[in-house]
Design a protein around this motif. Structure first.
Motif, short mmCIF file in Angstrom:
data_model
loop_
_atom_site.label_atom_id
_atom_site.label_comp_id
_atom_site.label_asym_id
_atom_site.label_seq_id
_atom_site.Cartn_x
_atom_site.Cartn_y
_atom_site.Cartn_z
N ASP A 154 12.34 7.51 -60.09
CA ASP A 154 11.35 8.40 -60.97
C ASP A 154 12.48 8.22 -62.30
OD1 ASP A 154 10.29 11.14 -62.32
OD2 ASP A 154 9.03 10.62 -60.46
N ASP A 155 12.38 9.17 -63.09
CA ASP A 155 13.11 9.04 -64.37
C ASP A 155 14.42 9.16 -64.14
OD1 ASP A 155 13.13 9.52 -67.16
OD2 ASP A 155 12.13 11.76 -67.28
N TYR A 177 9.05 4.26 -63.33
CA TYR A 177 8.56 5.51 -63.94
C TYR A 177 8.75 5.06 -65.39
CZ TYR A 177 8.98 10.04 -66.11
OH TYR A 177 8.93 11.36 -66.60
N CYS A 190 10.28 12.57 -69.94
CA CYS A 190 10.41 14.18 -69.76
C CYS A 190 11.91 14.45 -69.58
CB CYS A 190 9.49 14.46 -68.56
SG CYS A 190 7.91 14.52 -68.67
N LYS A 226 4.63 4.94 -62.30
CA LYS A 226 4.14 6.32 -62.73
C LYS A 226 4.70 6.69 -64.02
CE LYS A 226 5.95 11.18 -61.63
NZ LYS A 226 6.88 11.99 -60.63
N ASP A 252 4.17 8.98 -67.12
CA ASP A 252 4.30 10.42 -67.31
C ASP A 252 4.04 10.89 -68.93
OD1 ASP A 252 4.77 13.24 -67.01
OD2 ASP A 252 6.78 12.82 -66.01
N ARG A 274 -2.11 12.80 -60.86
CA ARG A 274 -1.53 14.18 -60.74
C ARG A 274 -2.81 15.09 -61.20
NH1 ARG A 274 4.11 14.91 -61.01
NH2 ARG A 274 3.40 17.16 -61.81
N ASP A 289 4.14 20.63 -61.71
CA ASP A 289 5.29 20.03 -60.66
C ASP A 289 5.56 20.89 -59.45
OD1 ASP A 289 5.68 18.14 -62.77
OD2 ASP A 289 7.79 18.32 -62.72
C1 GLA Z 1 7.69 15.55 -65.00
C2 GLA Z 1 6.90 14.95 -63.91
C3 GLA Z 1 7.78 15.07 -62.46
C4 GLA Z 1 9.11 14.22 -62.91
C5 GLA Z 1 9.74 14.42 -64.09
C6 GLA Z 1 10.70 13.66 -64.54
O1 GLA Z 1 7.86 16.71 -64.91
O2 GLA Z 1 5.98 15.75 -63.48
O3 GLA Z 1 7.08 14.33 -61.51
O4 GLA Z 1 8.70 12.81 -62.97
O5 GLA Z 1 8.71 14.57 -65.05
O6 GLA Z 1 11.53 13.94 -65.73
#
Ligand code: GLA
Length: 377
Positions: free
Chosen positions: A66-67, A105, A113, A139, A141, A197, A201
């Motif tokens: 992820d991020d 990501y 984010c 992913k 975002d 999504r 979260d």
């Molecule tokens: C958002 C996404 C999370 C995650 C964070 C990462 O909040 O909804 O699932 O990927 O960013 O910064």
């Protein structure tokens, strides 16, 4: 169509969504447990654990970063990973060597984010870079895209990345993350999304999980199917904020929803209890059923809910959920399920057959718990 693509040797031949995610994607993602602490070593160890724990055999295939992997762009504008990830291609090779797939990501905005480099104005270039690394899943975002685009541009922005991924010639699952804004379920598939999504979260507690799972998915059922899925967010099973019973409810509910099953815990130190929940093959088979029909609530009485999901062979998956604080019983009457006569019932958590049952099935359900059965037709 696939054959026509191959025959024509057209590398950029569009991949069909149903080929990429015929059933809801299963895997792992770094965010829920590790957030910014994810690094190369952790991802390799998670891939090892995914195999040794039996998760891979149970169907979990994607190891998703992820991020916070992103570094700066080089002089040509190519995205680079940061010092936590010295060599993305080598990492992808490692994960592939385990018979697994790897995900990454990004954001359509200038920043992700968590404030790292996003793909804004580098969409095709980033897609090519990821394909060259061997990435199998993205992913994407929204994050800071809200600062540079109008809400009305959102669909085109997602389509742009979908097209860029397809143009690489590499099959890459496309996961939309924009928190369910603008009824994404109505257009997610049309812009190339394999999953989207549906909410903000998830958090590692009963209230968050149950609100998302029970209350925020209803009405989206018709938009899910092979190749394109509603995504109520990643799993929190094994992260400590929910009891064993609540984690069983979490997996059961996501399976009834035909939701992507992306584990979010540390697979390396997982307890037997957590592993046994995540790898319950009978429950996973409901999620992964090839018919791909999202289940729905058929009754609600006080804290008790009964959900039904039709399966490809004609069987019905039926889940009795208790959202309350006391053990309560509940009966699914055949008339409500459209059944007549006697039907064989199998309990998918206790792994026992209940025999052939007439009229209806009665279950005693613990607080915050579930009884999940398969009814033969
Ligand atoms: C958002 C996404 C999370 C995650 C964070 C990462 O909040 O909804 O699932 O990927 O960013 O910064």
């Amino acid at each position: 169509m696939k054959n026509i693509c191959l025959a024509a040797l057209a590398l950029a031949c569009p991949f069909f969504a149903a080929d990429l995610a015929p059933t809801p994607p299963m895997g792992w993602n770094s965010w829920n447990k590790f957030a910014e602490k994810v690094d190369d070593k952790t991802v390799r160890e998670i891939a090892d654990a995914m195999v040794s724990s039996g998760m891979k055999d149970a169907g979990y295939a994607y190891v998703n970063i992820d991020d916070t992997w992103e570094g700066e762009r080089d002089a040509q504008g190519n995205i680079q990973s940061n010092s936590k990830f010295p060599d993305m291609k080598a990492l992808a090779d490692y994960v592939h060597g385990k018979g697994l797939k790897i995900g990454i990501y990004s954001s359509p905005g200038p920043k992700t984010c968590a404030g790292f480099t996003g793909s804004y104005q580098h969409e095709e270039q980033d897609a090519k870079t990821w394909a060259a690394w061997g990435i199998d899943y993205l992913k994407y975002d929204w994050c800071t895209a809200k600062d540079v685009y109008q809400p009305s541009e959102m669909q085109a922005v997602y389509k742009k990345m979908s097209d860029a991924l397809k143009a690489t010639g590499r099959p890459i699952v496309f996961s939309l993350c924009q928190y369910g804004w603008q009824d994404v379920w109505k257009w997610g598939a049309s812009v190339g999304g394999n999953l989207w999504r549906t909410t903000g979260d998830i958090e590692d507690n009963w209230k968050s999980m149950s609100t998302i799972g029970f209350d925020k998915q209803t009405g989206h059922e018709q938009y899910a199917g092979p190749g394109h899925w509603n995504d109520p967010d990643m799993l929190e099973i094994g992260n400590g904020g929910m009891s064993r019973t609540e984690c069983m409810t979490h997996l059961s509910l996501w399976a009834m929803l035909a939701a992507p099953l992306i584990a979010g815990n540390d697979l390396r130190g997982m307890s037997d209890e957590t592993r046994d929940i995540l790898t319950n093959k009978e429950v996973l088979a409901v999620d992964q059923d090839p018919l791909g029909q999202q289940g729905r609530r058929v009754s609600k009485e006080g804290p008790m809910e009964i959900w039904v999901k039709p399966l490809e062979n004609g069987d019905l998956a039926v889940a009795f959920f208790n959202r309350g604080d006391l053990m309560t019983d509940s009966t699914a009457y055949w008339a409500v399920l459209g059944l007549e006569g006697k039907h064989k019932v199998r309990d998918m958590w206790r792994h026992v057959n209940a025999g052939a049952v007439k009229d209806g099935y009665r279950a005693d359900v613990p607080q915050h718990g579930v009884v999940m059965v398969r009814i033969a037709r």
